[in-house]
Design an enzyme around this catalytic site. Sequence first.
Site, PDB file in Angstrom:
ATOM      1  N   PRO A  92       0.797  -1.228   0.000  1.00  0.00           N
ATOM      2  CA  PRO A  92       0.000   0.000   0.000  1.00  0.00           C
ATOM      3  C   PRO A  92       0.829   1.277   0.000  1.00  0.00           C
ATOM      4  CG  PRO A  92      -0.883  -1.565   1.594  1.00  0.00           C
ATOM      5  CD  PRO A  92       0.433  -2.114   1.125  1.00  0.00           C
ATOM      6  N   GLU A 119      -0.322 -10.218   7.671  1.00  0.00           N
ATOM      7  CA  GLU A 119      -0.271  -8.804   8.085  1.00  0.00           C
ATOM      8  C   GLU A 119       0.840  -8.033   7.383  1.00  0.00           C
ATOM      9  OE1 GLU A 119      -2.222  -6.854  10.244  1.00  0.00           O
ATOM     10  OE2 GLU A 119      -3.555  -8.547   9.882  1.00  0.00           O
ATOM     11  N   ASP A 172      -5.697   2.838 -26.175  1.00  0.00           N
ATOM     12  CA  ASP A 172      -6.126   2.658 -24.791  1.00  0.00           C
ATOM     13  C   ASP A 172      -6.185   3.980 -24.046  1.00  0.00           C
ATOM     14  OD1 ASP A 172      -6.308  -0.058 -25.054  1.00  0.00           O
ATOM     15  OD2 ASP A 172      -4.356  -0.484 -24.177  1.00  0.00           O
TER      16      ASP A 172
END
Length: 251
Positions: A92, A119, A172
């Site tokens: 993250p 975790e 795209d």
Amino acid sequence: MRFDVITLFPELFAPFLVSGVTRRAYESKQVEVVLWNPRDYAAGNYKRVDDRPFGGGPGMVMMAEPLSACLDAVLAARGDAPAPVPVVLFSPIGAKLDHAAVEQWSAAAGAVLICGRYEGIDQRFIDARVTHQVSLGDFVLSGGEIPAMALLDAVARLQPGVLGDEASHVQDSFNPALDGLLDCPHYTRPEQWQGRPVPAPLVSGHHAQIERWRRDQSLGLTAARRPELIEAARAAGRLNKADEALLKKKL
């Protein structure tokens, strides 16, 4: 190019590598994918790869040593290279994966992809061995396998001959050929579906009208959904007078 994927669940990649149009890249070895399980490099009868976190708290943490031993085996198998291979952890806190990053990876020699679980991973391994951290976005997944597949898929479809039409990826969303804008809507047969017609310019046979319609749709959609991309295109000098007139009309 070669991507070595370190994952506790290599079986998740089996259907991914043989399905869809991108399988051509994997079958041809344009994008070679080699799977490694860190459990094979863990010590003891139970081949343990995780343990409880110091300081307490929920969940388990992947241990540094099995990952490091697995990575050593990967690097030995890859052999000597002109430059150190990137070691990528999906996390993250990583840099968000976008089109520009995918283009860079698609032109490189590959990488080692680390798929975390539980975790997280012992920070000491990250500090010692990881060179890049990558994120798909501001959300958390159960592991790094889905981000790894996303990167592999995005890279594979940019390889020559993988898509049925070489122009497909050029059109795209986010591609510099579209000035970094979103792609326009697409339609196919029949011309009428449940009372909804295909937009007239697309069936006119007039190529200039078609291209202008597509450009206008791309601009309008981008302005409505991703206005920051309009500002980036404007700052780069990619918008012409007709583009600006259309955008002014939309405001």
